[in-house]
Each structure stands twice: as structure tokens, then as C-alpha cells.
Design a protein around this motif. Structure first.
Motif, short mmCIF file in Angstrom:
data_model
loop_
_atom_site.label_atom_id
_atom_site.label_comp_id
_atom_site.label_asym_id
_atom_site.label_seq_id
_atom_site.Cartn_x
_atom_site.Cartn_y
_atom_site.Cartn_z
N THR A 292 33.58 51.39 68.76
CA THR A 292 34.53 52.27 69.87
C THR A 292 34.11 53.61 69.89
OG1 THR A 292 35.43 52.89 67.59
CG2 THR A 292 36.76 51.39 68.64
N SER A 293 32.78 53.86 69.15
CA SER A 293 31.95 55.13 69.32
C SER A 293 31.50 54.92 70.89
CB SER A 293 30.88 55.17 68.21
OG SER A 293 30.16 54.24 68.56
N VAL A 294 30.99 53.78 71.17
CA VAL A 294 30.35 53.71 72.48
C VAL A 294 31.64 54.50 73.41
CG1 VAL A 294 30.08 52.12 74.28
CG2 VAL A 294 29.25 51.75 72.24
N LEU A 295 32.79 54.27 73.34
CA LEU A 295 33.84 54.78 74.47
C LEU A 295 34.13 56.49 74.10
CD1 LEU A 295 36.57 51.90 74.61
CD2 LEU A 295 34.67 52.70 76.26
N THR A 296 34.24 56.47 72.82
CA THR A 296 34.32 57.96 72.37
C THR A 296 33.42 58.87 72.76
OG1 THR A 296 33.85 57.62 70.19
CG2 THR A 296 36.02 57.32 70.68
N MET B 86 34.29 58.33 85.90
CA MET B 86 33.49 58.29 86.70
C MET B 86 32.81 56.96 86.86
SD MET B 86 30.37 61.01 87.55
CE MET B 86 31.33 62.52 87.94
N ILE B 87 32.22 56.65 85.48
CA ILE B 87 31.35 55.61 85.25
C ILE B 87 32.14 54.29 85.44
CG2 ILE B 87 30.31 54.16 83.53
CD1 ILE B 87 28.76 56.70 84.07
N VAL B 88 33.32 54.10 85.18
CA VAL B 88 34.13 53.07 85.52
C VAL B 88 34.43 53.05 87.16
CG1 VAL B 88 36.50 51.98 85.29
CG2 VAL B 88 35.44 52.85 83.34
N ILE B 89 34.74 53.95 87.68
CA ILE B 89 34.94 53.66 89.20
C ILE B 89 33.68 53.50 90.23
CG2 ILE B 89 35.28 55.20 91.28
CD1 ILE B 89 37.45 56.78 89.42
N ALA B 90 32.53 54.17 89.62
CA ALA B 90 31.23 54.05 90.16
C ALA B 90 30.53 52.52 89.96
CB ALA B 90 30.21 55.05 89.81
N THR B 91 30.46 52.11 88.64
CA THR B 91 30.12 50.81 88.36
C THR B 91 30.88 49.63 88.90
OG1 THR B 91 31.03 50.96 86.17
CG2 THR B 91 28.71 51.41 86.52
N GLY B 92 32.32 49.96 89.16
CA GLY B 92 33.24 48.82 89.58
C GLY B 92 33.08 48.77 91.14
N LEU B 93 32.73 49.88 91.76
CA LEU B 93 32.58 49.73 93.16
C LEU B 93 31.14 49.09 93.30
CD1 LEU B 93 33.36 50.48 95.94
CD2 LEU B 93 32.35 52.83 95.69
N LEU C 261 28.80 50.94 78.86
CA LEU C 261 30.35 50.99 79.71
C LEU C 261 30.18 50.54 81.10
CD1 LEU C 261 33.26 51.78 79.56
CD2 LEU C 261 32.36 54.00 80.40
N GLY C 262 28.98 51.01 81.62
CA GLY C 262 28.91 50.24 82.93
C GLY C 262 28.64 49.00 82.95
N VAL C 263 27.99 48.17 82.22
CA VAL C 263 27.65 46.73 82.32
C VAL C 263 29.00 46.20 82.12
CG1 VAL C 263 26.90 44.95 81.13
CG2 VAL C 263 25.26 46.99 81.53
#
Length: 260
Positions: free
Chosen positions: A74-78, A86-93, A186-188
């Protein structure tokens, strides 16, 4: 669905076992728990699968591995909570567009891209090392194009791009190596899952064979990595990197030569 036949499935599962053990041993040795594009190389060259099928299988492996890693650590997220959107939106797109592009490219082009990627990763393993965090990292807005590129690679080749996004987060943008790794991880996760959902959304459904081999490879790779990880040391990391790097360059050249 491929009919069950011992003569058909046994060689496939045996070659898949060899591929999974190799990938699990290598990725555990170099501490690459998620970005397992090595599997695509082996599924094509050793198992003999078409590259589109190999990419789909690896997307299944990568998506499950990445999700489990994030849930377990969980430390990866925190550590990236202020930038996760920003990471989720950019990598998702990037993952969606990369998958759409990959589904419409010929096998020859994908083989060439995968070969070039393997060569670059081999060079990166030899020459790129982490650097300390800068006092003032680059503006957060620069995370977006890097994350988008990583997501596009995930969708295009099922290669999460971490061999390149993590050094860019670290070297170019000045983030601490651990935070750079967290951003890449998180991007992967996002890119792999969005790529799979995009593939299904456009009618390219996951075949039973792909799902079966995806789960099978995930289990083999994970078990092998758990065993090899118990004997990990920085010296092992360095020696395996020195062995794997030139092999990746040679395999990449071979893939480029196979293009017709």
C-alpha cells in the motif's frame, strides 16, 4: 477454443513452463516484479505463438501481477497520493490508445517494435543507474507525458515501460528512486487494465486459450520468483543484468531480422 488433446496441450504447457521459469528467475533477480515483457519474447520465439496472442497473454499476466503488488504494498499508493489522479488518467489514456494502435498494426510491425524495445532495454540495463533525489523535482505537470508514454507502451506491446519511465521520473524529473518506482508501478497497473478493457470493448475478446495460458504463466512466474527472490543479493542483480542485457540486444536484433 482449442480442443483438449494431450499431444497438443503437453508441448504447449511444457514450453510455457520453461518460459515462465526463465521469466520468473530473471525478473526476480533484477527486481522487476511487474514489467515482464520478457514473456512476450519467449512466447513468440520459444512457445511459437503469434505476437498478438502473446501480447494479450502477457497483458493478463502483467495486469494481475501489478494489481497484486499494489494491493500488497500500500505504500506504493500512499507515496504518490498527491499525483495518483494525473498518473491514472495519463496512463489510462495511453493504454487505451496504445491498445487500439496495437490491434491495428501488422505482426511484422509489432515484431519490429518489440525487437527495438528489447535492444533499448538491454542497453538501459547496462548503463542506467538510479541517482539521488533533487532538492526541487520538476513540476508535477511533467509526470503526465511520461505516464502517457508508459501507458501507450503497455497497450501497444504489453511492456509496461518501467525500464524507461522510472529512470525518467528519477533522472529527468528529479524524484527519489523509490517514488519513481511507485509512479511507474501505478502506471503499469492502470495501463494494463485499461488496455485489456479497451481490447474487449472493441470486440477483440480474450480467447479461452489466452486466458488459460495467462493464468498458467502468472502462477509459474510467481512461484519461480518467490523461490529465486529468497537468494537475491545486489551481486546477483548485477551479474544477471550483465548476462541478460546483451542477450536482450541479440534477441532484439533477431526479431528485427525476422521482419518480412
Amino acid at each position: 477454443m482449442m480442443p483438449f488433446s494431450f499431444s497438443l496441450w503437453f508441448p504447449l504447457l511444457l514450453k510455457g513452463l520453461i518460459a515462465g521459469v526463465i521469466v520468473g528467475a530473471v525478473t526476480a533477480s533484477i527486481r522487476s516484479w511487474v514489467d515482464r515483457f520478457f514473456l512476450v519474447l519467449l512466447l513468440v520465439s520459444l512457445v511459437g505463438l503469434p505476437i498478438q496472442q502473446a501480447i494479450t497473454i502477457n497483458l493478463i499476466v502483467v495486469s494481475v501481477a501489478a494489481l497484486m503488488m499494489v494491493l500488497r504494498q500500500t505504500s506504493v499508493l500512499t507515496s504518490v497520493r498527491e499525483d495518483w489522479a494525473m498518473i491514472v488518467i495519463a496512463t489510462g489514456l495511453g493504454g487505451a490508445l496504445g491498445r487500439l494502435l496495437g490491434l491495428n498494426l501488422s505482426s511484422s510491425v509489432l515484431m519490429a517494435l518489440l525487437g527495438a524495445y528489447a535492444i533499448l532495454v538491454g542497453i538501459r540495463l547496462l548503463f542506467v543507474r538510479p541517482v539521488p533525489e533533487r532538492e526541487t523535482p520538476a513540476h508535477p505537470v511533467w509526470l503526465a507525458p511520461v505516464a502517457f508514454a508508459g501507458g501507450a507502451l503497455t497497450g501497444l506491446l504489453s511492456a509496461g515501460g518501467k525500464p524507461f519511465t522510472v529512470p525518467v521520473y528519477n533522472w529527468a524529473l528529479g524524484h527519489h528512486p523509490k517514488r519513481a518506482y511507485a509512479l511507474g508501478s501505478l502506471g503499469v497497473v492502470t495501463g494494463a487494465w485499461i488496455a485489456l478493457m479497451t481490447q474487449i470493448a472493441v470486440g477483440e475478446f480474450i480467447k479461452p486459450l489466452e486466458l488459460t495460458l495467462g493464468v498458467y504463466e502468472f502462477i509459474v512466474i510467481s512461484l519461480t520468483a518467490l523461490v529465486v527472490g529468497r537468494y537475491w543479493s545486489p551481486k546477483v542483480n548485477r551479474w544477471v543484468s550483465l548476462i541478460v542485457a546483451p542477450l536482450l540486444v541479440l534477441v532484439g536484433i533477431r526479431f528485427l531480422m525476422m521482419v518480412r
